[in-house]
Scaffold this active site. Structure first.
Site, PDB file in Angstrom:
ATOM      1  N   GLN A 140     -35.160 -37.332 -37.124  1.00  0.00           N
ATOM      2  CA  GLN A 140     -35.374 -38.012 -38.399  1.00  0.00           C
ATOM      3  C   GLN A 140     -34.563 -37.401 -39.534  1.00  0.00           C
ATOM      4  O   GLN A 140     -34.673 -37.827 -40.677  1.00  0.00           O
ATOM      5  CB  GLN A 140     -36.866 -38.003 -38.750  1.00  0.00           C
ATOM      6  N   HIS A 181     -40.347 -35.492 -39.729  1.00  0.00           N
ATOM      7  CA  HIS A 181     -41.197 -35.371 -40.919  1.00  0.00           C
ATOM      8  C   HIS A 181     -40.544 -34.546 -42.035  1.00  0.00           C
ATOM      9  O   HIS A 181     -41.098 -33.574 -42.528  1.00  0.00           O
ATOM     10  CB  HIS A 181     -42.558 -34.761 -40.557  1.00  0.00           C
ATOM     11  N   GLU A 236     -51.256 -43.943 -45.718  1.00  0.00           N
ATOM     12  CA  GLU A 236     -51.957 -43.839 -46.993  1.00  0.00           C
ATOM     13  C   GLU A 236     -51.056 -44.102 -48.195  1.00  0.00           C
ATOM     14  O   GLU A 236     -49.866 -43.762 -48.187  1.00  0.00           O
ATOM     15  CB  GLU A 236     -52.539 -42.429 -47.164  1.00  0.00           C
ATOM     16  N   TYR A 290     -54.638 -33.265 -50.414  1.00  0.00           N
ATOM     17  CA  TYR A 290     -54.808 -34.596 -49.843  1.00  0.00           C
ATOM     18  C   TYR A 290     -55.268 -34.589 -48.392  1.00  0.00           C
ATOM     19  O   TYR A 290     -55.309 -35.630 -47.742  1.00  0.00           O
ATOM     20  CB  TYR A 290     -53.526 -35.411 -50.066  1.00  0.00           C
ATOM     21  N   TYR A 294     -52.113 -39.471 -31.574  1.00  0.00           N
ATOM     22  CA  TYR A 294     -51.569 -40.474 -30.666  1.00  0.00           C
ATOM     23  C   TYR A 294     -52.228 -40.415 -29.292  1.00  0.00           C
ATOM     24  O   TYR A 294     -52.211 -41.393 -28.541  1.00  0.00           O
ATOM     25  CB  TYR A 294     -50.046 -40.307 -30.556  1.00  0.00           C
TER      26      TYR A 294
END
Length: 365
Positions: free
Chosen positions: A83, A147, A239, A249, A260
């Site tokens: 990513q 991420h 979210e 959070y 998963y």
């Protein structure tokens, strides 16, 4: 005369190949393909002359204005793996004077990599970045390739907010000694604002503004100046969060999703001292970019949230004091939407990974 008629028909056929319509609560929307040929287009921002800047995760920054499209030289070297790569681009409000751009990217760090923020000047002919320097990089590095977060936005006071994913190392989001899994707050030069909530704590990274995030990839200010982020959950639990200074959070202690594998995440969906999302999706939509609309072309959508879906190929429109999903905009071109942005004229642009193209929405009439 026959040749002229055939030429007109040919030109109209080219135009129609790049334009379509999409149904919405505000009537039909005109959908135009503005540019194509991108390899995972990740971010869009706009220059004062109306040109779009488009990043490609592979490590390219592009200039797009009408039929004029070219690659800008001088971008930072990126770790284009998983990513990671060249991610967000920000054109600050003083670009006319400073010529500065801000870029987020995955930077090599020893045996791993980390999210970094660089600033550079764009040449007068728009073809090259100069005086590139890295003003922030996340610490410590990580050996994973997922991420990274990496949205960057400018506040009205000129300071910057940057999202950081937890790199798939879940517990780091609750560890204030690590940057991962947080929203950070920086001065324009990369320094730390004295108003940051953890700036005086020796066990904390002073740039952290909020923490307990999984992988926030969309960020926007609303009309009241409040900061919002949208972030990926695991299996369910994507979210939208209203960001508050110093707030936790919850990831990975609380979540509305599951691992998963199907296993329960943490301690449940709530815990004292941890923030609740204002909205969440279950099942997941894999949210990407987020934009809060000005209302220029569609006044009824003023202040509404638009979020792209990487998984279900639509644009989610949300509104209301409690923020609920009102509409899903979907068409032939809305496959795997990575980014959504509002242009200076009020048109809505989005990037589709499916065909590596940039599209624009305007009122059909």
């Amino acid at each position: 005369m026959t040749k002229i008629i055939l030429l007109v028909i040919f030109l109209l056929s080219i135009a129609s190949a790049h334009a379509d319509t999409m149904d919405s609560s505000q009537g039909q929307l005109k959908l135009e393909r503005m540019a194509s040929g991108f390899d995972v287009p990740w971010a869009i921002d706009f220059l004062p002359n109306g040109a779009a800047l488009v990043t490609e995760r592979a490590g390219r920054l592009n200039y797009v204005l009408g039929q004029n499209k070219f690659r800008i030289k001088g971008v930072p070297r990126v770790v284009a793996r998983g990513q990671g790569g060249l991610l967000d681009v920000l054109v600050p409000g003083d670009f006319h004077q400073s010529r500065q751009l801000f870029l987020t990217f995955s930077k090599s760090q020893g045996n791993g990599s980390g999210t970094a923020l660089a600033v550079a000047a764009l040449s007068n002919d728009f073809k090259r970045l100069t005086n590139l320097r890295v003003i922030f990089e996340a610490s410590p590095s990580s050996s994973t390739s997922r991420h990274y977060g990496a949205r960057v936005i400018e506040s009205t006071d000129g300071t910057l907010f940057l999202t950081l994913g937890e790199r798939g190392e879940r517990d780091s989001a609750q560890d204030l000694s690590r940057h991962q899994g947080s929203v950070i707050h920086l001065n324009r030069n990369g320094g730390t604002p004295a108003s940051n909530p953890f700036v005086t704590r020796r066990d904390s990274q002073p740039q952290i503004w909020s923490y307990g995030h999984r992988n926030p990839q969309g960020m926007a200010f609303d009309r009241r100046g409040r900061l919002w982020v949208v972030e990926h959950g695991a299996k369910g639990g994507d979210e939208i969060n209203l960001i508050r200074k110093g707030a936790n959070y919850g990831w990975p202690i609380i979540s509305y999703g599951r691992h998963y594998s199907g296993a329960k995440i943490g301690e449940g969906t709530s815990k004292p001292g941890m923030q609740q999302p204002v909205w969440y999706w279950d099942p997941s939509i894999a949210p990407s970019g987020m934009m809060i609309y000005s209302g220029k072309l569609w006044p009824s959508w003023r202040g509404h949230f638009f979020v792209g879906s990487l998984k279900l190929d639509f644009l989610s429109r949300l509104s209301g004091e409690s923020l609920t999903e009102k509409e899903r905009l979907k068409g032939a071109a809305t496959g795997r939407i990575r980014e959504i942005a509002e242009a200076p004229d009020g048109s809505i642009w989005f990037a589709s990974e499916n065909d590596g193209a940039i599209y624009r929405l305007t009122p059909a009439n």
